[in-house]
Write a protein that holds these residues in place. Structure first.
Motif, PDB file in Angstrom:
ATOM      1  N   GLY A 474      18.674 -23.755 -86.202  1.00  0.00           N
ATOM      2  CA  GLY A 474      18.406 -23.981 -84.792  1.00  0.00           C
ATOM      3  C   GLY A 474      19.359 -23.276 -83.847  1.00  0.00           C
ATOM      4  N   ALA A 475      19.516 -23.855 -82.666  1.00  0.00           N
ATOM      5  CA  ALA A 475      20.329 -23.263 -81.610  1.00  0.00           C
ATOM      6  C   ALA A 475      21.113 -24.362 -80.914  1.00  0.00           C
ATOM      7  N   ARG A 476      22.156 -23.957 -80.189  1.00  0.00           N
ATOM      8  CA  ARG A 476      22.989 -24.910 -79.460  1.00  0.00           C
ATOM      9  C   ARG A 476      23.067 -24.493 -77.994  1.00  0.00           C
ATOM     10  N   PRO A 477      23.282 -25.453 -77.109  1.00  0.00           N
ATOM     11  CA  PRO A 477      23.472 -25.095 -75.707  1.00  0.00           C
ATOM     12  C   PRO A 477      24.730 -24.254 -75.536  1.00  0.00           C
ATOM     13  N   GLN A 478      24.690 -23.358 -74.570  1.00  0.00           N
ATOM     14  CA  GLN A 478      25.893 -22.598 -74.252  1.00  0.00           C
ATOM     15  C   GLN A 478      26.168 -22.700 -72.753  1.00  0.00           C
ATOM     16  N   PRO A 479      27.444 -22.796 -72.384  1.00  0.00           N
ATOM     17  CA  PRO A 479      27.778 -22.963 -70.961  1.00  0.00           C
ATOM     18  C   PRO A 479      27.326 -21.754 -70.148  1.00  0.00           C
ATOM     19  N   TRP A 482      28.656 -19.088 -64.818  1.00  0.00           N
ATOM     20  CA  TRP A 482      29.120 -19.384 -63.467  1.00  0.00           C
ATOM     21  C   TRP A 482      29.633 -20.812 -63.308  1.00  0.00           C
ATOM     22  N   ALA A 483      29.735 -21.573 -64.411  1.00  0.00           N
ATOM     23  CA  ALA A 483      30.054 -23.001 -64.313  1.00  0.00           C
ATOM     24  C   ALA A 483      31.440 -23.262 -63.734  1.00  0.00           C
ATOM     25  N   GLY A 484      32.383 -22.349 -63.958  1.00  0.00           N
ATOM     26  CA  GLY A 484      33.716 -22.510 -63.365  1.00  0.00           C
ATOM     27  C   GLY A 484      34.462 -23.732 -63.845  1.00  0.00           C
ATOM     28  N   GLY A 485      34.124 -24.215 -65.024  1.00  0.00           N
ATOM     29  CA  GLY A 485      34.813 -25.373 -65.573  1.00  0.00           C
ATOM     30  C   GLY A 485      34.395 -26.700 -64.974  1.00  0.00           C
ATOM     31  N   ALA A 486      33.378 -26.711 -64.123  1.00  0.00           N
ATOM     32  CA  ALA A 486      32.927 -27.969 -63.519  1.00  0.00           C
ATOM     33  C   ALA A 486      32.271 -28.851 -64.571  1.00  0.00           C
ATOM     34  N   GLU A 487      32.804 -30.033 -64.772  1.00  0.00           N
ATOM     35  CA  GLU A 487      32.316 -30.913 -65.833  1.00  0.00           C
ATOM     36  C   GLU A 487      30.910 -31.438 -65.556  1.00  0.00           C
ATOM     37  N   ARG A 488      30.516 -31.447 -64.306  1.00  0.00           N
ATOM     38  CA  ARG A 488      29.198 -31.971 -63.975  1.00  0.00           C
ATOM     39  C   ARG A 488      28.121 -30.891 -63.948  1.00  0.00           C
ATOM     40  N   VAL A 489      28.413 -29.739 -64.495  1.00  0.00           N
ATOM     41  CA  VAL A 489      27.393 -28.728 -64.774  1.00  0.00           C
ATOM     42  C   VAL A 489      27.064 -28.858 -66.257  1.00  0.00           C
ATOM     43  N   VAL A 490      25.885 -29.374 -66.571  1.00  0.00           N
ATOM     44  CA  VAL A 490      25.537 -29.714 -67.955  1.00  0.00           C
ATOM     45  C   VAL A 490      24.202 -29.068 -68.334  1.00  0.00           C
ATOM     46  N   HIS A 605      19.145 -20.294 -71.453  1.00  0.00           N
ATOM     47  CA  HIS A 605      19.038 -19.828 -72.834  1.00  0.00           C
ATOM     48  C   HIS A 605      20.161 -20.388 -73.703  1.00  0.00           C
ATOM     49  N   GLN A 606      19.813 -20.619 -74.974  1.00  0.00           N
ATOM     50  CA  GLN A 606      20.757 -21.180 -75.933  1.00  0.00           C
ATOM     51  C   GLN A 606      21.343 -20.078 -76.820  1.00  0.00           C
ATOM     52  N   ALA A 607      22.253 -20.484 -77.675  1.00  0.00           N
ATOM     53  CA  ALA A 607      22.880 -19.563 -78.628  1.00  0.00           C
ATOM     54  C   ALA A 607      22.481 -19.950 -80.048  1.00  0.00           C
ATOM     55  N   PRO A 608      22.233 -18.977 -80.933  1.00  0.00           N
ATOM     56  CA  PRO A 608      21.841 -19.305 -82.309  1.00  0.00           C
ATOM     57  C   PRO A 608      22.951 -20.044 -83.054  1.00  0.00           C
ATOM     58  N   GLU A 609      22.558 -21.033 -83.833  1.00  0.00           N
ATOM     59  CA  GLU A 609      23.481 -21.699 -84.776  1.00  0.00           C
ATOM     60  C   GLU A 609      23.449 -20.888 -86.071  1.00  0.00           C
ATOM     61  N   ASP A 610      24.219 -19.803 -86.120  1.00  0.00           N
ATOM     62  CA  ASP A 610      24.099 -18.861 -87.243  1.00  0.00           C
ATOM     63  C   ASP A 610      25.368 -18.765 -88.086  1.00  0.00           C
ATOM     64  N   GLU A 611      26.228 -19.775 -87.991  1.00  0.00           N
ATOM     65  CA  GLU A 611      27.474 -19.712 -88.757  1.00  0.00           C
ATOM     66  C   GLU A 611      27.219 -19.646 -90.264  1.00  0.00           C
ATOM     67  N   LEU A 612      26.298 -20.461 -90.748  1.00  0.00           N
ATOM     68  CA  LEU A 612      26.000 -20.447 -92.185  1.00  0.00           C
ATOM     69  C   LEU A 612      25.477 -19.092 -92.635  1.00  0.00           C
ATOM     70  N   TRP A 613      24.697 -18.481 -91.791  1.00  0.00           N
ATOM     71  CA  TRP A 613      24.156 -17.155 -92.122  1.00  0.00           C
ATOM     72  C   TRP A 613      25.294 -16.165 -92.380  1.00  0.00           C
ATOM     73  N   HIS A 614      26.287 -16.174 -91.522  1.00  0.00           N
ATOM     74  CA  HIS A 614      27.402 -15.249 -91.705  1.00  0.00           C
ATOM     75  C   HIS A 614      28.241 -15.622 -92.921  1.00  0.00           C
ATOM     76  N   GLU A 615      28.376 -16.912 -93.193  1.00  0.00           N
ATOM     77  CA  GLU A 615      29.170 -17.352 -94.341  1.00  0.00           C
ATOM     78  C   GLU A 615      28.489 -17.040 -95.669  1.00  0.00           C
ATOM     79  N   LEU A 616      27.172 -16.906 -95.675  1.00  0.00           N
ATOM     80  CA  LEU A 616      26.434 -16.717 -96.926  1.00  0.00           C
ATOM     81  C   LEU A 616      25.935 -15.286 -97.127  1.00  0.00           C
ATOM     82  N   LYS A 617      26.406 -14.376 -96.309  1.00  0.00           N
ATOM     83  CA  LYS A 617      25.905 -13.006 -96.419  1.00  0.00           C
ATOM     84  C   LYS A 617      26.163 -12.387 -97.787  1.00  0.00           C
ATOM     85  N   ASP A 618      27.231 -12.800 -98.443  1.00  0.00           N
ATOM     86  CA  ASP A 618      27.569 -12.215 -99.741  1.00  0.00           C
ATOM     87  C   ASP A 618      27.140 -13.101-100.913  1.00  0.00           C
TER      88      ASP A 618
END
Length: 649
Positions: A474-479, A482-490, A605-618
Motif C-alpha cells: 500500500g501507501a502512506r500519507p506524506q506531509p 507547505w505545511a510549515g510544521g503546523a500540527e493542525r495540517v493533517v 498524493h501519498q507515498a508508496p510503502e516500498d521498504e520491503l521491496w528494497h529490502e528483498l531485491k536480492d
C-alpha cells in the motif's frame, strides 16, 4: 429455492420463454470496431448466459447514419453487422438462453463529430451535454427513420436474435418525440400525446413486420425524465397503454431519467437507494397486462425477489450486478448467494470508462471486458506469500489460489481491507466495503491462509523460502511541502483513522479530485464543523462527474453548508494559537490572500510503502509488487494488477 419463489420461475414473453426473471438489460460496452460487433461481444454476452441469466438484451444498434453519438457504436443499418450478430447469438444460444437486440436512434442526444452530418431530432432543441442544435426532421425524414428501424430489425432476424427491443427511453429520438420538453412540433407528430407517440407506433408496425410473429418485440419507456416540462409517470403509463393496444408488443421495459441532463439517476451510484426506480414499473404494470421489466440498482437476488413478490414488476433488470459477477443468477439459484461478487455501484470502470471512450470494465471483475482473451494455464503449483490485505493483495491471493497455487496472505492490521476499509467508514461510501468482503470471501473459498495482526518482515520472508512473494503493502500519507510544521495540517487518513479530530472552521484541500475530499468534508460537517473545500482545479472533486456522483454530492454539500472554492493553491502554512494561518494564491488572478482556519485537512498524493521491496531485491525467490506500493492510485488499478500478476505466476 425457497427464498427465491418468484425469481426462478419461468415466464413467457410472446413467442419466447425465459427460464427465470433475471434480465441482463441493454447497456453500452464500447466493444465495437469500425461499427461492427466483435468476438469480445460474443464472449461477453455468452459469459452471462453461462452464468444463468434468464434473458439477455444487447447494447443499442444504430438504425440510421445520422446517429453516431459515440465512436464505438454498432451500426446496425449496415449489412456487414450480420456475421457478428450470428457469432453473438450462437455463443449465447449454446447455453440455451434467449437474446434480444436493442434498436435505437439517439436523436438530438448525439454528436456530428463522427458522422459529419447534422444531428436529427423532433425539434431544434439542443441537448445540454452535446450542445448541438439538431435539425428538426421533416416528415419524409421521419419516414426514413422509421424505415431504418425495420432494416435493422431485419438484420437482427437474419443474425439469429430471438427478438428486438426498441429503446424509447433515456437517449432516443423516440423519447425526444414523446417528451413535451424536446418536441415542440405543431404538425401530426407534435402537440397532443397521441401525436407525439405516432412515430413509436409506426416503428412498432414496421419492426413487427420485419421480425415476424416468431420473435419477441419489447419497448423500453422512460417513466420520468426528471427535467422541467418533461415526461412524467402519468404520460408514460398512457404510452404503455398505447403500446399494448397495438397487439404487436410482447413486453415493456422501463427506465428513469434522461441520458444527459439526469444521467446520474439512470446509472445511480451507491448514494441512491436500491430499487429507487421501481415505482415506474409498478405504475405501468398496474395499467397493462404485458410483462414489465423493473430496474433501479438491484444488486442482490433478494432485492430482485422482493421486487417481484411485491408486484413491482414481472422481470428484473440486473446489469452492473452481472458485470461484476457473470454467475450472479447461477449462484443464487444453486443456493450460493453469499458467493456473489456484489456490485459496488461505484461506477468507476463501467459508467466511468464509457464516459472516457474506453471499453467497459469492472473494478471488482478484472475479466470484464477481456472475456474473449483466454487465460494461460499455470505451469507449476507454487508456494506464494502475499504481503498486504488491501484490494491488490486480496485479488492476487484469490486469483493465485483459484489457479491452484498454495497461498498465504499476511496483513499487519487486525482485519483486511487496507484503505478501502477506511474509505468505507464514511456513511455515503459504506457499500465500497463490499469489494473487500467479496475478495475476502473468494480468498476463503479458494483456500488462502489469511493471517491478520501479522507484520511481515524481510527476515521472516527469507526464512519461509517461498517460490514467490507478492508485495501489496500500500501507501502512506506524506506531509505537504507547505505545511510549515503546523500540527493542525493533517491528511484525510489522519481524520478517517482517528489520529486527528478537527473541529471549528476546517479547510479541506482537494488535490486528488475524487471522493477523498468530498467524503471527509461531509464527515466533518456531520460532526458540526464549518467546512470549506478548496482545489487548484476548476471544479471541486471533479472526477465525481465521471462516476455520476457529482450531482448528489452537491445536493448534500449544499444541505450541509459545505463551501466550495476553485482555482486556488495553498502556498504556505504557519502554526497559530489554536489554528493555522494560510497564504492562498488565486491562480487565475495572481492575488494572494491570508486566511485562518482551526484545522486544514489535505486530500493529497501519498507515498508508496516500498521498504520491503528494497529490502528483498536480492532475495533468492521471485519478488513482485503491485498496487499502491508501486505507485499510489485508485482501487481498480490495484485489483487489475493483483489479477494480472497472479495469472502470470
Amino acid at each position: 429455492m425457497s427464498e427465491h419463489r418468484y425469481l426462478f420461475s419461468p415466464l413467457r414473453i410472446g413467442p419466447v420463454t425465459v427460464r427465470n426473471r433475471i434480465v441482463f438489460s441493454a447497456h453500452l460496452t464500447n466493444y465495437a470496431q469500425d461499427g461492427v460487433p466483435t468476438d469480445q461481444h460474443a464472449a461477453y454476452y455468452a459469459a452471462r448466459a453461462a452464468g444463468g441469466a434468464g434473458l439477455i438484451i444487447t447494447e443499442e444498434h444504430s438504425t440510421h447514419p445520422t446517429d453516431w453519438p459515440y465512436e464505438k457504436l454498432i451500426h446496425g443499418f449496415r449489412p456487414e453487422v450480420v456475421p457478428g450478430y450470428r457469432r453473438i447469438t450462437e455463443a449465447v444460444h449454446a447455453h440455451d438462453i434467449p437474446i434480444l437486440a436493442q434498436l435505437n436512434h439517439n436523436g438530438g442526444q448525439a454528436s456530428s463529430m463522427y458522422s459529419r452530418l447534422p444531428v436529427w431530432a423532433p425539434s431544434a432543441v439542443p441537448d445540454p451535454m452535446f450542445r448541438e442544435v439538431p435539425k428538426a426532421v421533416d416528415v419524409h425524414e421521419i419516414a426514413e427513420v422509421v424505415a431504418g428501424y425495420g432494416i435493422v430489425a431485419g438484420h437482427c432476424a437474419e443474425g439469429g436474435f430471438d427478438g428486438v427491443e426498441l429503446q424509447c427511453s433515456h437517449s432516443s429520438i423516440v423519447r425526444g418525440f414523446l417528451s413535451p420538453a424536446t418536441n415542440v412540433r405543431t404538425d401530426a407528430y407534435g402537440g397532443p400525446l397521441a401525436n407525439r407517440a405516432r412515430i413509436l407506433l409506426e416503428i412498432i408496425d414496421v419492426v413487427r413486420e420485419a421480425i415476424g410473429p416468431d420473435r419477441a418485440l419489447g419497448v423500453r419507456l422512460c417513466g420520468d425524465e426528471l427535467i422541467e416540462g418533461g415526461t412524467t409517470i402519468d404520460e408514460a403509463v398512457e404510452v404503455a397503454r398505447m403500446v399494448e393496444a397495438t397487439g404487436k408488443v410482447d413486453y415493456i421495459n422501463t427506465s428513469i431519467g434522461v441520458a444527459t441532463s439526469t444521467l446520474y439517476m439512470i446509472e445511480a451510484s451507491m448514494t441512491i437507494p436500491p430499487g429507487y426506480a421501481l415505482f415506474i414499473s409498478n405504475a405501468i404494470r398496474r395499467a397493462v397486462d404485458l410483462p414489465v421489466v423493473g430496474v433501479g440498482r438491484i444488486k442482490d437476488p433478494l432485492q430482485a425477489e422482493r421486487a417481484l413478490e411485491e408486484g413491482h414488476c414481472d422481470l428484473v433488470g440486473v446489469v452492473r450486478g452481472q458485470i461484476a459477477d457473470p454467475d450472479f443468477a447461477g449462484k443464487a439459484r444453486s443456493g450460493h448467494r453469499s458467493d456473489i461478487r456484489t456490485c459496488l455501484s461505484c461506477n468507476q470502470e463501467c459508467v466511468g470508462r464509457m464516459g472516457l471512450n474506453r471499453w467497459l470494465g469492472c473494478i471488482e471483475n478484472p475479466r470484464a471486458g477481456r472475456e474473449s482473451t483466454p487465460l494461460p494455464m499455470p505451469l507449476l503449483r507454487k508456494r506464494v506469500l502475499v504481503v498486504g490485505g488491501g484490494p491488490a493483495g486480496l485479488q492476487a491471493a484469490a486469483t493465485a489460489a483459484e489457479r491452484g497455487h498454495h497461498v498465504t496472505l499476511f496483513e499487519r492490521e487486525p482485519s483486511t481491507g487496507g484503505q478501502v476499509a477506511v474509505a468505507a467508514t464514511v456513511p455515503s461510501r459504506a457499500e465500497f466495503l463490499d469489494v473487500v468482503r467479496n475478495l475476502r470471501a473468494e480468498c476463503e473459498r479458494f483456500g488462502v491462509d489469511i493471517k491478520t495482526n501479522a507484520a511481515a518482515t524481510a527476515e521472516m520472508l527469507r526464512c519461509e523460502q517461498p517460490d514467490v512473494v507478492v508485495l501489496a503493502t500500500g501507501a502512506r500519507p506524506q506531509p505537504v511541502h507547505w505545511a510549515g510544521g503546523a500540527e493542525r495540517v493533517v491528511d484525510v487518513r489522519d481524520v478517517l483513522e482517528g489520529r486527528a479530530v478537527p473541529e471549528g472552521d476546517v479547510l479541506v484541500v482537494d488535490e486528488l479530485g475524487f471522493h477523498q475530499a468530498a467524503s471527509v468534508a461531509e464527515l466533518l460537517a456531520d460532526r458540526g464543523c464549518r467546512v470549506q473545500i478548496t482545489t487548484p482545479g476548476m471544479v471541486v472533486c471533479q472526477d465525481l462527474g465521471v462516476t455520476l456522483d457529482m450531482e448528489t454530492f452537491n445536493i448534500r454539500a449544499h444541505a450541509k453548508d459545505i463551501g466550495q472554492r476553485t482555482d486556488e493553491v495553498v502556498m504556505s502554512a504557519t502554526a497559530e494559537a489554536g489554528g493555522v494561518g494560510l497564504q492562498i494564491l488565486k491562480h487565475t488572478t495572481g492575488n494572494m490572500t491570508e486566511e485562518r482556519f482551526d484545522w486544514v485537512v489535505c486530500a493529497v498524493h501519498q507515498a508508496p510503502e516500498d521498504e520491503l521491496w528494497h529490502e528483498l531485491k536480492d532475495a533468492s525467490f521471485a519478488v513482485h509488487r503491485i498496487g499502491d506500493c508501486v505507485a499510489p492510485r485508485r482501487a481498480h488499478a490495484a485489483v487489475v494488477e493483483g489479477h494480472r500478476l497472479a495469472v502470470g505466476l
